[in-house]
Design a protein around this motif. Structure first.
Motif, short mmCIF file in Angstrom:
data_model
loop_
_atom_site.label_atom_id
_atom_site.label_comp_id
_atom_site.label_asym_id
_atom_site.label_seq_id
_atom_site.Cartn_x
_atom_site.Cartn_y
_atom_site.Cartn_z
N GLY A 72 -44.32 11.76 3.51
CA GLY A 72 -43.78 10.68 4.32
C GLY A 72 -42.60 9.96 3.66
N GLY A 73 -41.92 9.14 4.47
CA GLY A 73 -40.71 8.47 4.00
C GLY A 73 -40.94 7.52 2.85
N GLN A 74 -42.11 6.83 2.81
CA GLN A 74 -42.36 5.84 1.77
C GLN A 74 -42.44 6.49 0.39
OE1 GLN A 74 -45.85 3.51 2.39
NE2 GLN A 74 -45.87 2.72 0.29
N LEU A 75 -43.24 7.55 0.28
CA LEU A 75 -43.41 8.19 -1.02
C LEU A 75 -42.14 8.91 -1.45
CD1 LEU A 75 -47.06 9.49 -0.64
CD2 LEU A 75 -46.26 7.80 -2.29
N LEU A 76 -41.44 9.52 -0.49
CA LEU A 76 -40.17 10.17 -0.84
C LEU A 76 -39.16 9.14 -1.32
CD1 LEU A 76 -39.82 12.79 2.03
CD2 LEU A 76 -40.28 13.26 -0.38
N ALA A 77 -39.13 7.97 -0.66
CA ALA A 77 -38.22 6.91 -1.10
C ALA A 77 -38.60 6.41 -2.49
CB ALA A 77 -38.24 5.76 -0.09
N SER A 78 -39.90 6.34 -2.76
CA SER A 78 -40.36 5.92 -4.08
C SER A 78 -39.91 6.91 -5.15
CB SER A 78 -41.89 5.81 -4.09
OG SER A 78 -42.34 4.86 -3.16
N LEU A 79 -40.02 8.20 -4.83
CA LEU A 79 -39.59 9.22 -5.78
C LEU A 79 -38.09 9.14 -6.01
CD1 LEU A 79 -40.29 11.62 -7.56
CD2 LEU A 79 -40.15 13.08 -5.53
N ARG A 80 -37.33 8.98 -4.95
CA ARG A 80 -35.88 8.89 -5.10
C ARG A 80 -35.49 7.65 -5.91
NH1 ARG A 80 -31.27 10.84 -3.50
NH2 ARG A 80 -32.23 12.47 -2.24
N GLN A 81 -36.20 6.54 -5.72
CA GLN A 81 -35.89 5.31 -6.46
C GLN A 81 -36.09 5.54 -7.96
OE1 GLN A 81 -38.66 1.99 -6.49
NE2 GLN A 81 -36.99 0.65 -5.79
N ARG A 82 -37.14 6.24 -8.35
CA ARG A 82 -37.38 6.52 -9.77
C ARG A 82 -36.28 7.39 -10.37
NH1 ARG A 82 -41.45 5.08 -7.51
NH2 ARG A 82 -43.35 4.25 -8.42
N ILE A 83 -35.86 8.39 -9.55
CA ILE A 83 -34.80 9.27 -10.03
C ILE A 83 -33.51 8.47 -10.21
CG2 ILE A 83 -33.39 11.28 -9.45
CD1 ILE A 83 -35.82 12.38 -7.93
N ASP A 84 -33.17 7.68 -9.19
CA ASP A 84 -31.92 6.91 -9.26
C ASP A 84 -31.96 5.87 -10.38
OD1 ASP A 84 -30.96 8.34 -7.13
OD2 ASP A 84 -31.44 6.80 -5.62
N ALA A 85 -33.17 5.37 -10.68
CA ALA A 85 -33.30 4.37 -11.74
C ALA A 85 -33.42 5.00 -13.12
CB ALA A 85 -34.52 3.49 -11.47
N GLY A 86 -33.41 6.34 -13.19
CA GLY A 86 -33.52 7.03 -14.47
C GLY A 86 -34.89 6.96 -15.08
N GLN A 87 -35.94 6.72 -14.27
CA GLN A 87 -37.31 6.62 -14.77
C GLN A 87 -37.96 8.02 -14.78
OE1 GLN A 87 -39.09 3.82 -12.07
NE2 GLN A 87 -37.97 2.07 -12.91
N ALA A 88 -37.65 8.77 -15.82
CA ALA A 88 -38.10 10.16 -15.88
C ALA A 88 -39.62 10.26 -15.88
CB ALA A 88 -37.52 10.83 -17.13
N GLY A 89 -40.29 9.44 -16.65
CA GLY A 89 -41.75 9.51 -16.74
C GLY A 89 -42.41 9.17 -15.42
N ALA A 90 -41.96 8.08 -14.78
CA ALA A 90 -42.54 7.68 -13.50
C ALA A 90 -42.26 8.72 -12.42
CB ALA A 90 -41.99 6.33 -13.08
N ALA A 91 -41.04 9.29 -12.45
CA ALA A 91 -40.70 10.32 -11.48
C ALA A 91 -41.57 11.56 -11.67
CB ALA A 91 -39.23 10.68 -11.59
N ALA A 92 -41.80 11.95 -12.92
CA ALA A 92 -42.63 13.13 -13.21
C ALA A 92 -44.06 12.91 -12.75
CB ALA A 92 -42.57 13.46 -14.69
N THR A 93 -44.58 11.69 -12.98
CA THR A 93 -45.95 11.39 -12.58
C THR A 93 -46.11 11.48 -11.07
OG1 THR A 93 -46.23 9.92 -14.48
CG2 THR A 93 -47.77 9.67 -12.65
N LEU A 94 -45.17 10.88 -10.35
CA LEU A 94 -45.26 10.90 -8.89
C LEU A 94 -45.03 12.31 -8.35
CD1 LEU A 94 -45.64 9.49 -6.23
CD2 LEU A 94 -43.24 8.78 -6.28
N ALA A 95 -44.06 13.03 -8.91
CA ALA A 95 -43.79 14.40 -8.46
C ALA A 95 -45.02 15.29 -8.65
CB ALA A 95 -42.60 14.98 -9.21
N GLN A 96 -45.72 15.11 -9.78
CA GLN A 96 -46.93 15.89 -10.03
C GLN A 96 -48.00 15.58 -9.00
OE1 GLN A 96 -48.64 15.36 -13.91
NE2 GLN A 96 -50.43 16.61 -13.46
#
Length: 910
Positions: A65-89
């Motif tokens: 859904g749009g909410q989780l995809l937006a959350s993932l994109r926000q982590r990527i844009d913010a350079g939060q590698a760890g948070a992005a990896a956790t959510l992507a997993q």
């Protein structure tokens, strides 16, 4: 990066055949890239590119859904590698395991996102919904891209604790996007259509547009038409199991009465309370979820019943109280015994005379499979075929029959007294198998009967679709051209291996019921009469047989009596217990044969049918209506994956290969130009065009694996795989085995198969390297014997004149029933050893050798002799070259069982 740049073209969203696995693979790639980034070996640019590829099609799915995809994109844009990896997993694992269907936490990003983007609300799935079946509802509405979040939240607010199911909305804003969504997303089980949406998608979908244009569903063909009703019709044509709801602010009463609204389950006034829509959606799912017989059987098993009938095993007391057979009870469990009974009262109904829940279950199956009537059969499709023959064929009727069909058809004609007019399929000598019967051969037989004034005797055309090896007829064309010659012909399509095809929009048009539906629609179109009359004018009054053979004949829609029967072995391709079969009927004259049909049921059906088999047929229908589309799509993808991995592997492909379409179907039967599933550049459109136009197609789920190039004959390789590797096959030929993917297979099965084939291939290479020239020469000789020195396949010769007492001069039908029963008199039969010189003498100078019975070698599994057939030199040569151990109807110690020529002459005199 060059490879990634090419991926959007390679994996365009309308490349549907490869999509189910491609979606999971992309999420795995994203997860892997996120871990690389987290560990300092990647960057946000790669993550952003992968996410853009994913976002191109994730709008067609409710999760993530749009909410989780937006959350993932926000982590990527913010350079939060760890948070992005956790959510992507978490997202990747949830999609792979499908845990989001039952676990509310999968939808929640709060535990890793302290500051969610404004305007996004966390979805609320209550804990008590974990056990509820989950589905998704497509919502087609104007402005769905901008209003999507509101539409989703609006539908979520309608949920109640009393709901038996839970669902999520998938909003799209155009006709084309709706088509893409139901093709890509198998979880969609219902569709709600608002008015005012656009036709074109904003995504690049050229393959889809070509398909829509060919089906007259593009903007050019439906401009000015009612777009919502056109969409409803298109969705039903692709996935007929879907429930479709139309919300309108127009005169809904008038709209509901529109004949074009037949595809819509319910028309609702869009400004009214949406709870009514919600309740309708749940009711529609429940209508498919119900299993009348299985539900009653479960209730029956819970009742405290004392049994005074002839089934001691019922209730399980004789099992669980025994010191000697208690292990059977422990193995099967108590419920199977509690659900047994020889009574047909108490809610269980009678299979022979159903009036209650079995009758309702059969009616629901008829709806699901597109038939007028369905009969459940608990002793296999062999019995289903015999029922049709007995009910519809009278002694002396001529039945056009594929000589290579299942033996139940031959025996059915023996019992009914019908005379088979055998037609040979095209041979595949190199692989010791036959294909399917060319339409020209069927037309030739009918036209010859007509020329002799005997067409009235032709009652039925009986063909196998698809064949054991995967050849699929153009069922619509076969029936239309045959009906152009004889408008009241009956068709029996043995689809024992093809029942699953109902749930694939690509294969459905080639099924008996799918073709019957298309012909019915064509007959109602005024243009059909115009097409028929135009062709008659072109043909003239007395066209030659040659002219009729080369013309694609159009029947007279005013004269057609559409009578179609389809048998399917439900247990062969759906989740039914062994011997569970269904007999499907689409016969405009069924009322006139219904009584005799029931007599055939009484003759062949057991008076003690297995309750568990009936229940499994009921449940199989439920599963296919609710998730069959996705299961079949997965089976097709797995088969394509096997083809690709075997044929492209650098080591395995030296010794094994899966035969492609060109090797299975000669080019003259593929006019659309389709080459193969693995041809570079081939796509979904090519296969769809082939399915519509070609005389024969290949079922992608059936794969002929050549093993003769590895030095194994089919039987030997089948035994090796079963005994040493626990991999089971079904059918074999001299130099191949048949692999069949089905709704039970997973990608793990594919991986295991590839691992084993690689292990065997490496062993061959090791043995050849160790053995030197002698080993290489021995191996080459073995391969040559299997792949080159193959026996010619014998065609049907002819019936002896004694059994052609009323046959025509040019057509080869015969009275097989009389020949069959002639063999019951020992004094009228003789035996000749196969290798006896007397066999060769009689082939040269007579008297003719007349087969007394069916002779069926396994493989190839078709009768090379039938009762009353004159045995030819080609048949003897074939039998002498066979190296198979199993030949039904032939005892090596005694030899060929023959009808004595003088006994046959007595039959002529009689």
């Amino acid at each position: 990066m060059d490879k990634q740049a090419a991926e959007p073209q390679e994996r365009r969203i309308d490349h549907f055949f490869s999509f189910p696995g491609a979606r999971a693979d992309r999420w795995r790639e994203l997860h892997a890239a996120a871990r690389e980034w987290e560990q300092g070996r990647g960057d946000a640019t790669q993550m952003r590119a992968l996410l853009e590829g994913i976002e191109a099609y994730e709008g067609f799915f409710a999760y993530p859904g749009g909410q989780l995809l937006a959350s993932l994109r926000q982590r990527i844009d913010a350079g939060q590698a760890g948070a992005a990896a956790t959510l992507a997993q978490r997202l990747s694992e949830s999609i792979l395991t499908r845990s989001y269907k039952s676990d509310a936490e999968d939808w929640d990003s709060g535990e890793i996102l302290s500051d969610p983007p404004p305007g996004l609300n966390t979805p609320t799935l209550s804990r008590d919904q974990h056990h509820r079946p989950y589905f998704e509802m497509l919502v087609v509405a104007p402005g769905a891209v901008s209003r999507g979040r509101n539409i989703i939240e609006q539908m979520r607010r309608l949920r109640r604790s009393e709901d038996a199911f839970t669902y999520e909305a998938v909003p799209v804003g155009s006709f084309e996007d709706a088509i893409i969504a139901i093709i890509l997303n198998p979880a969609i089980a219902a569709v709600t259509i608002y008015e005012g949406f656009a036709h074109d998608s904003t995504a690049p979908v050229p393959v889809l547009r070509d398909f829509l244009a060919s089906a007259k569903l593009d903007a050019a063909h439906i401009a000015g038409d009612d777009l919502p009703l056109s969409l409803a019709d298109a969705l039903k044509r692709i996935r007929p199991e879907l429930d479709i709801y139309l919300l309108s602010d127009r005169h809904v009463e008038r709209l509901a009465g529109d004949l074009r609204a037949s595809s819509v389950r319910r028309v609702l006034y869009s400004v009214e309370e949406l709870l009514e829509l919600h309740l309708c959606v749940l009711e529609g799912i429940d209508d498919r979820f119900r299993t009348p017989f299985f539900d009653n059987l479960k209730k029956y098993a819970m009742r405290p019943i004392s049994t005074f009938h002839a089934l001691p095993i019922a209730r399980g007391k004789s099992v669980f109280k025994s010191d000697w057979i208690r292990d059977m009870g422990e193995f099967y469990g108590l419920n199977i015994f509690l659900a047994e009974s020889s009574a047909t009262t108490g809610g269980l109904d009678s299979l022979l005379e159903p009036t209650g829940n079995i009758k309702l279950a059969q009616e629901m199956a008829a709806r699901a499979f597109g038939a007028d009537h369905v009969f459940f059969v608990t002793n296999g499709t062999s019995t289903s075929n015999k029922m049709v023959h007995q009910a519809l064929v009278a002694p002396g009727d001529i039945v056009l029959l594929d000589r290579n069909c299942h033996k139940s058809h031959h025996y059915g004609l023996v019992l009914a007294g019908g005379q088979p007019l055998y037609i040979d399929a095209f041979p595949m000598t190199e692989y010791s198998m036959y294909g399917a019967v060319p339409l020209s051969a069927i037309k030739q037989a009918l036209l010859e009967l007509k020329a002799e004034g005997r067409l009235d005797r032709a009652k039925m055309v009986d063909l196998t679709n698809c064949t054991f090896d995967g050849h699929i007829y153009n069922t619509r064309r076969v029936m239309e051209e045959c009906l152009a010659i004889k408008p009241d012909l009956i068709f029996l399509w043995d689809e024992a291996w093809f029942g699953f095809a109902r749930w694939s929009p690509f294969l459905r048009p080639r099924t008996a019921m799918g073709a019957a539906d298309a012909i019915s629609a064509w007959m109602r179109d005024p243009a059909s009469v115009e097409a028929y009359e135009a062709q008659q004018k072109e043909l003239g009054k007395k066209p030659s047989i040659e002219k009729l053979l080369e013309t694609r004949l159009i029947p007279d829609p005013r004269q057609i009596r559409l009578r179609v029967y389809q048998t399917n072995s439900t247990h062969k391709s759906m989740s039914a217990l062994r011997q569970g079969s269904m007999l499907l009927v689409r016969d405009v004259d069924f009322a006139s044969v219904e009584a005799q049909f029931h007599e055939a049921v009484f003759t062949h059906a057991s008076t003690s049918p297995n309750q568990q088999l009936i229940a499994s047929l009921d449940v199989a229908r439920r599963q296919m209506e609710l998730e069959g589309y996705g299961l079949v799509a997965n089976a097709i993808e797995i088969a394509l994956d096997i083809r690709k991995e075997v044929n492209a592997h650098p080591i395995i492909s030296k010794y094994f290969r899966v035969l492609g379409v060109p090797e299975m179907i000669p080019a003259k039967y593929r006019s659309a130009g389709f080459v193969d599933f693995l041809t570079p550049g081939a796509d979904w459109e090519d296969q769809v065009r082939s399915m519509h136009e070609d005389e024969f197609c290949l079922d992608p789920t059936r794969m002929t694996l050549v093993c003769g190039t590895a030095g194994f004959d089919g039987t030997q390789f089948k035994k090796l795989m079963a005994d040493d590797y626990d991999i089971q096959f079904n059918k074999t030929s001299r130099n191949s085995v048949l692999l069949q993917s089905n709704i039970n297979n997973t990608r793990s099965d594919v991986a295991n198969l590839i691992r084993v084939l690689l292990e065997i291939s490496r062993k061959i290479e090791t043995d050849l390297a160790k053995g030197g020239e002698n080993a290489a020469a021995t191996f080459a000789a073995r391969v040559k014997s299997l792949m080159t020195d193959v026996p010619d396949l014998p065609n049907f010769s002819h019936f002896h004149e004694a059994y052609r007492w009323d046959a025509g001069k040019t057509t080869p039908e015969g009275d097989m029933r009389s020949a069959f029963y002639s063999a019951y008199y020992a004094e009228g039969c003789e035996y000749l050893p196969l290798d006896s010189p007397d066999v060769d003498t009689r082939l040269k100078s007579g008297p003719e050798m007349i087969s007394a019975n069916f002779v069926i070698p396994y493989p190839p599994g078709f009768p090379i002799m039938v009762p009353g057939q004159v045995i030819s030199k080609e048949t003897i040569d074939f039998m002498r070259k066979l190296d198979v151990k199993e030949i039904h109807g032939f005892e090596r110690a005694k030899g060929l069982k023959l009808i004595r020529p003088d006994h046959a002459k007595d039959h002529i005199r009689k």
